[in-house]
Scaffold this active site. Sequence first.
Site, short mmCIF file in Angstrom:
data_model
loop_
_atom_site.label_atom_id
_atom_site.label_comp_id
_atom_site.label_asym_id
_atom_site.label_seq_id
_atom_site.Cartn_x
_atom_site.Cartn_y
_atom_site.Cartn_z
N GLU A 1 11.53 -9.49 1.14
CA GLU A 1 12.41 -8.41 1.40
C GLU A 1 13.28 -8.14 0.34
OE1 GLU A 1 10.99 -11.27 3.07
OE2 GLU A 1 11.46 -11.01 5.28
N TYR A 61 5.17 8.80 -13.27
CA TYR A 61 4.25 8.04 -12.41
C TYR A 61 4.12 6.67 -13.15
CZ TYR A 61 0.50 10.95 -13.28
OH TYR A 61 -0.62 11.60 -13.76
N LYS A 107 1.81 -9.54 -0.10
CA LYS A 107 1.83 -10.63 -0.37
C LYS A 107 0.64 -11.52 0.19
CE LYS A 107 4.61 -15.26 -0.63
NZ LYS A 107 5.65 -15.90 -0.62
N GLU A 136 4.98 -22.34 -5.43
CA GLU A 136 4.64 -20.82 -5.59
C GLU A 136 5.96 -19.81 -6.69
OE1 GLU A 136 5.06 -18.16 -1.42
OE2 GLU A 136 6.47 -19.74 -0.90
#
Length: 136
Positions: free
Chosen positions: A75, A55, A100, A23
């Site tokens: 997290e 934004y 994910k 990953e």
Amino acid sequence: MSTDSITLTGLRITAHHGVFDFERENGQEFVIDVTVWLDFRAAASGDDLSRTIHYGELAVEVADAVRRDPVDLIETLAERIADVVLAHDAAERVRVTVHKPQAPIEIPFADVSVQIERAQSDRAQPTLVHSEGSRA
């Protein structure tokens, strides 16, 4: 607390987060949703961009936060994004969802995500130190 909000949905950012070496090496797409609550009245009454959160700039800040410094956990990434959003003075509260979609899961799935909600009042307040070195 304000009920006005800005929402960015589906920001797609390639980054190198994850527990596994592959990953980190190969990277993968993360999809980010952010809702930030703030009071629009001052900006709207004067039609003044400087009294709200731009934004477009926020999207770039979030993407930069996702791309930097790989971490193991989404997290941790969600907390990082929340900190970036709450660094804006106008931001009162934020909800961050990190998706994910290519997570290494053996069972077929549509999505994996974590979601957090944080407020300005949750942010750590700096400890004041007097010149004599005593804590305030």
